[in-house]
Design a protein around this motif. Sequence first.
Motif, PDB file in Angstrom:
ATOM      1  N   GLY A 101       0.829  -1.216   0.000  1.00 35.64           N
ATOM      2  CA  GLY A 101       0.000   0.000   0.000  1.00 35.64           C
ATOM      3  C   GLY A 101       0.856   1.256   0.000  1.00 35.64           C
ATOM      4  O   GLY A 101       0.563   2.219  -0.721  1.00 35.64           O
ATOM      5  N   GLN A 102       1.946   1.243   0.789  1.00 36.04           N
ATOM      6  CA  GLN A 102       2.832   2.416   0.860  1.00 36.04           C
ATOM      7  C   GLN A 102       3.504   2.686  -0.487  1.00 36.04           C
ATOM      8  O   GLN A 102       3.644   3.839  -0.892  1.00 36.04           O
ATOM      9  CB  GLN A 102       3.896   2.208   1.950  1.00 36.04           C
ATOM     10  N   LYS A 129       1.037   4.165  -2.809  1.00 32.07           N
ATOM     11  CA  LYS A 129       0.807   5.560  -2.441  1.00 32.07           C
ATOM     12  C   LYS A 129       1.939   6.438  -2.983  1.00 32.07           C
ATOM     13  O   LYS A 129       1.683   7.488  -3.581  1.00 32.07           O
ATOM     14  CB  LYS A 129       0.728   5.661  -0.917  1.00 32.07           C
ATOM     15  N   LYS A 151       1.556   7.137  -6.581  1.00 34.81           N
ATOM     16  CA  LYS A 151       0.202   7.602  -6.946  1.00 34.81           C
ATOM     17  C   LYS A 151      -0.581   6.527  -7.691  1.00 34.81           C
ATOM     18  O   LYS A 151      -1.262   6.798  -8.676  1.00 34.81           O
ATOM     19  CB  LYS A 151       0.280   8.861  -7.816  1.00 34.81           C
TER      20      LYS A 151
END
Length: 483
Positions: free
Chosen positions: A457-458, A461, A464
């Motif tokens: 997930g990081q 993120k 983008k």
Amino acid sequence: MKKYDYEIVIGLEVHVELKTNTKIFCGCPNSFGAEPNTNVCPICAGFPGMLPVLNKRAVEFAIRAGLALNCEIASYCKFDRKNYFYPDLPKAYQISQYDLPICANGYLDIYVDGQSKRIGIVRAHLEEDAGKLVHQGSITETAFSLVDLNRSGVPLLEIVSQPDMRSAAEARQYLEKLRSTMLFAGVSDCKMQEGSLRCDANVSVRPWGEKELGVRTEIKNLNSFRALEKAIEYEARRHMDLLDDDEVIERETRTWDEEKQVTRSMRSKEEAHDYRYFPEPDLPPLVIDPEWVKSIAQSMPELPDQAQRRLMDEYGLPPYDVAIITSTPQYLAYFDQCVAEYPQPKTVANWMMGELNKYLNQGNMDIAECLIKPGQLAGLLQMVDDGSISGKMAKDIFAEMFASGKDAPTIVKEKGLAQISDQDTLMRIIEEVLQSNPKVVADYRGGKQKAAGFLVGQVMKATKGQANPALVNQLIDKCLSAE
Ligand code: ADP
Ligand code: MG
Ligand code: ZN
């Protein structure tokens, strides 16, 4: 009080306008939407002494339709007068066919709960359409009505089913199959909103196991598939409630009130003898050369049944998908062209039934108006496959394509959307993420598998959402198990 379990019985009478250039008994244009009373001559306006001349093309279309409906085509048939008075019928009779219709004994197959079911067709006969009354306001409150005869004399085929349907859903399926069959046969544009496809539903109920059919009512004024289903459901319920209360069902003609979602009595049911049918003296009997029928049969295009079999056998698509894809010839052509360039039929079907349908419905659009051409959809799907974009990004890009008609690669370039699948780039980001989350890394190594999800997930993120998630998963796995 509820006494029985009931079975619902439905038979449909469907009128389709045949899309000939001219009307059935005169040379006036057969076109929708012209100024009132501009497509009119003494014949279709019903002047005394005018003689009808049969349009050969209308007969040809009736034969095409009949063949598509698996009917026997008569070698000898005739026209009859159906007499009744109504202001939209200037001759006070409609030229129709009574005892010798042009087509008889056909059927259509529908799919219900994954099973094929055959619905019989009693007959299909040729007749002329009536004019149209234009009420000033609603029919119940209007002070006067105007008569538009543009539609008077437009060729119609009335297709009468056997009472073979057992639910509103089956009736809908049948009407949809009938519509697609007429569209593929190329005989009508079948637009319910414009009245070139009209349907009356005959509904009765009977206690389960009973052989005799119950008393039926006929519902008129059904101008959408939804109205058909709702009206049948309402009407069947009404019959059941009456029978449970030991009341009798009147044989009558009812109308569907769209606003109130109820059926309402219009008139008691007329019988054939009320119409004083007799042979039309102004037209000779119609003799149809079997050779002509044969040549029409040979020129028939692919029909929904054949197309459906093709999609199921060659591509293994489920009946549900297949029914939607073969709903119109344009829709099927889109599918075929897309699959020709991107040979993964199920993926193409999913995109057509999902995103494409969603946006077409939102815009109330026809597939012919769609800015995304089949090759462009193929191009988009290709980019998902080669990892240039993720499935989620593809949906956003699709929306852009739908609005602008641009190619997927163009949009990806303009917006800088390309998915990051480059290992070195991803490894650099992953290393940063691992370094700044030592506790999560320790958890993972301590056996907490779920911690990896947070790390992925990081990375997503940090990029983008452009990182290739499958690859990120793999790389993180590799990093953490290496040391
Ligand atoms: P009509 O001349 O009164 O229109 P038809 O015999 O042509 O009568 O039948 C019209 C339609 O009604 C057909 O589609 C037929 O299948 C259907 N039908 C006949 N009897 C029943 C019934 N008891 N319940 C439901 N539908 C019926
Ligand atoms: Mg009838
Ligand atoms: Zn005319």
